[in-house]
Design a protein around this motif. Structure first.
Motif, PDB file in Angstrom:
ATOM      1  N   ASP A 178      34.785  52.298  10.132  1.00 24.99           N
ATOM      2  CA  ASP A 178      33.801  51.411  10.732  1.00 24.99           C
ATOM      3  C   ASP A 178      34.348  50.006  10.847  1.00 24.99           C
ATOM      4  O   ASP A 178      35.192  49.575  10.065  1.00 24.99           O
ATOM      5  N   LEU A 179      33.869  49.317  11.879  1.00 27.08           N
ATOM      6  CA  LEU A 179      34.264  47.931  12.127  1.00 27.08           C
ATOM      7  C   LEU A 179      33.102  47.220  12.792  1.00 27.08           C
ATOM      8  O   LEU A 179      32.602  47.684  13.829  1.00 27.08           O
ATOM      9  N   ASP A 180      32.671  46.130  12.195  1.00 32.37           N
ATOM     10  CA  ASP A 180      31.625  45.299  12.785  1.00 32.37           C
ATOM     11  C   ASP A 180      30.374  46.114  13.135  1.00 32.37           C
ATOM     12  O   ASP A 180      29.768  45.918  14.189  1.00 32.37           O
ATOM     13  N   GLY A 181      30.009  47.038  12.255  1.00 33.41           N
ATOM     14  CA  GLY A 181      28.805  47.832  12.478  1.00 33.41           C
ATOM     15  C   GLY A 181      28.991  49.062  13.350  1.00 33.41           C
ATOM     16  O   GLY A 181      28.069  49.862  13.508  1.00 33.41           O
ATOM     17  N   LEU A 221      38.260  39.377  14.844  1.00 33.43           N
ATOM     18  CA  LEU A 221      37.764  40.651  14.330  1.00 33.43           C
ATOM     19  C   LEU A 221      37.483  40.530  12.838  1.00 33.43           C
ATOM     20  O   LEU A 221      38.303  39.995  12.090  1.00 33.43           O
ATOM     21  N   PRO A 222      36.321  41.039  12.399  1.00 29.81           N
ATOM     22  CA  PRO A 222      36.005  40.995  10.964  1.00 29.81           C
ATOM     23  C   PRO A 222      36.833  42.036  10.204  1.00 29.81           C
ATOM     24  O   PRO A 222      37.035  43.152  10.683  1.00 29.81           O
ATOM     25  N   LEU A 223      37.311  41.657   9.020  1.00 33.66           N
ATOM     26  CA  LEU A 223      38.075  42.572   8.166  1.00 33.66           C
ATOM     27  C   LEU A 223      37.390  42.639   6.807  1.00 33.66           C
ATOM     28  O   LEU A 223      36.575  41.784   6.477  1.00 33.66           O
ATOM     29  N   ARG A 224      37.754  43.628   6.018  1.00 37.20           N
ATOM     30  CA  ARG A 224      37.246  43.721   4.642  1.00 37.20           C
ATOM     31  C   ARG A 224      38.298  43.226   3.689  1.00 37.20           C
ATOM     32  O   ARG A 224      39.447  43.648   3.744  1.00 37.20           O
ATOM     33  N   GLU A 225      37.898  42.357   2.777  1.00 40.87           N
ATOM     34  CA  GLU A 225      38.872  41.702   1.892  1.00 40.87           C
ATOM     35  C   GLU A 225      39.619  42.678   0.994  1.00 40.87           C
ATOM     36  O   GLU A 225      40.762  42.427   0.626  1.00 40.87           O
ATOM     37  N   ARG A 280      41.722  39.132   3.168  1.00 39.71           N
ATOM     38  CA  ARG A 280      41.291  38.463   4.406  1.00 39.71           C
ATOM     39  C   ARG A 280      39.939  38.979   4.838  1.00 39.71           C
ATOM     40  O   ARG A 280      39.679  40.165   4.730  1.00 39.71           O
ATOM     41  N   ASP A 281      39.141  38.120   5.438  1.00 37.45           N
ATOM     42  CA  ASP A 281      37.877  38.615   5.983  1.00 37.45           C
ATOM     43  C   ASP A 281      37.837  38.576   7.507  1.00 37.45           C
ATOM     44  O   ASP A 281      36.823  38.953   8.105  1.00 37.45           O
ATOM     45  N   GLU A 282      38.924  38.130   8.141  1.00 38.73           N
ATOM     46  CA  GLU A 282      38.979  38.182   9.601  1.00 38.73           C
ATOM     47  C   GLU A 282      40.408  37.983  10.073  1.00 38.73           C
ATOM     48  O   GLU A 282      41.284  37.561   9.324  1.00 38.73           O
TER      49      GLU A 282
END
Ligand code: MN
Length: 323
Positions: A174-177, A202-206, A238-240
């Protein structure tokens, strides 16, 4: 693609560097050939073995399909991994020992789970022609599923959305919902990202590490220019990530929680130690029931024994140690 792993892909050392979160680490793919198909191997590389559970990434083509050149990978076995095939153009036929026969087309995920053992072929369709362009990736299976049954699925119902100047399609995870329906045994993500002129964040998961493989054109990742055939690695924390392009470009975003245990890759097998690899090799060589049979016009691929099983390998001190 069979995508056999060779000694030139894998180091004999176990070093794994982790750059700080702000760093973009760029590595070049290695040009090689699978069957008659030219590919760029972005993973595994000496500098970077895995990204989350992703342990193999071949970028194939673009190549004009002819009688002499195309995807015609004869039956071969796998253990301990999933193969994910994603085409940008062209077509291929997947056949496996579960009885699956599936035409692979652009925009559809072809996902085979090997578990304890499966075999498959990847062949050109009868009306072969046109340009073949795509990727094949391997995902290492976790301990909980790697000894389990083989499986196959094909997904054409993938979620997609615009994020800034990017068109994102989520292949797995999943990415960004956006949530892919494809099977997932670890916490990994794979997305196709088309980037028009402009910028996308793009949003990332830390908790995950990520990488961006450029398949067409070129992309600037944060402030690093990354060309086709290069892989930009982003460490955890990183978160993005910022992507920008000056031309229509295409890349693949992969990520996941760093894999919790070292894996040993040899040929088409992903395991944990040499005993498992040796048994997998012997079961293929002696054609036991472990890998079933593929209904293919092509003769099965044979392989010589791992170096550590042969006298020659022992004498020359060859090693192929786990990561
Ligand atoms: Mn294969």
């Amino acid at each position: 693609m069979s995508g056999p792993v060779s000694a030139s892909d894998l180091p004999a050392t176990s070093e794994r560097s982790t750059p700080d979160p702000g760093t973009v680490e760029v590595t070049a793919a290695r040009d090689t050939v699978v069957g008659t198909l030219p590919v760029r191997r972005a993973l595994p590389r000496r500098e970077r073995r895995m990204v989350g559970a992703w342990c193999f990434l071949d970028h194939m083509g673009p190549v004009t399909v002819t009688v002499e050149q195309g995807m015609d990978i004869a039956p071969h076995p796998h253990i301990g991994l999933q193969t994910l095939t994603w085409l940008l153009s062209g077509e291929a036929v997947h056949r496996d020992s579960l009885g699956s026969e599936q035409l692979i087309r652009p925009g559809e995920v072809n996902l085979m789970t090997a578990g304890n053992g499966v075999s498959h072929s990847e062949e050109r369709p009868e009306r072969a022609g046109g340009v073949l362009h795509g990727v094949q990736l391997w995902i290492a299976q976790p301990e909980e599923t790697r000894h389990g049954p083989a499986a196959f699925e094909h997904r054409a119902d993938l979620p997609a959305a615009e994020i800034g100047s990017a068109e994102v399609t989520v292949l797995v995870g999943d990415l960004d919902g956006l949530v892919s329906p494809a099977r997932r045994d670890t916490d990994h993500l794979g997305a196709d990202v088309g980037v028009r002129r402009g910028r996308a964040t793009l949003p990332l998961r830390e908790g995950r590490e990520h990488a961006i493989a450029v398949l067409e054109g070129s992309v600037t990742v944060d402030d690093r220019f990354v060309a086709t055939g290069e892989l930009a690695y982003l460490g955890p924390g990183r978160d993005e990530v910022d992507l920008s392009a000056r031309e229509q470009s295409r890349c693949l975003l992969i990520g996941g929680t760093p894999f919790p245990e070292p894996v040993l890759m040899w040929w088409n097998f992903v395991a944990r130690d040499r005993d498992e690899i040796g048994a997998a090799y012997r079961d293929w060589s002696s054609a036991t029931e472990r890998y079933g049979r593929v209904n293919s016009r092509l003769p099965r691929i044979e392989v010589t024994a791992p170096a550590w099983l042969s006298a020659a390998g022992r004498a020359s001190g060859q090693t192929d140690r786990p990561s």
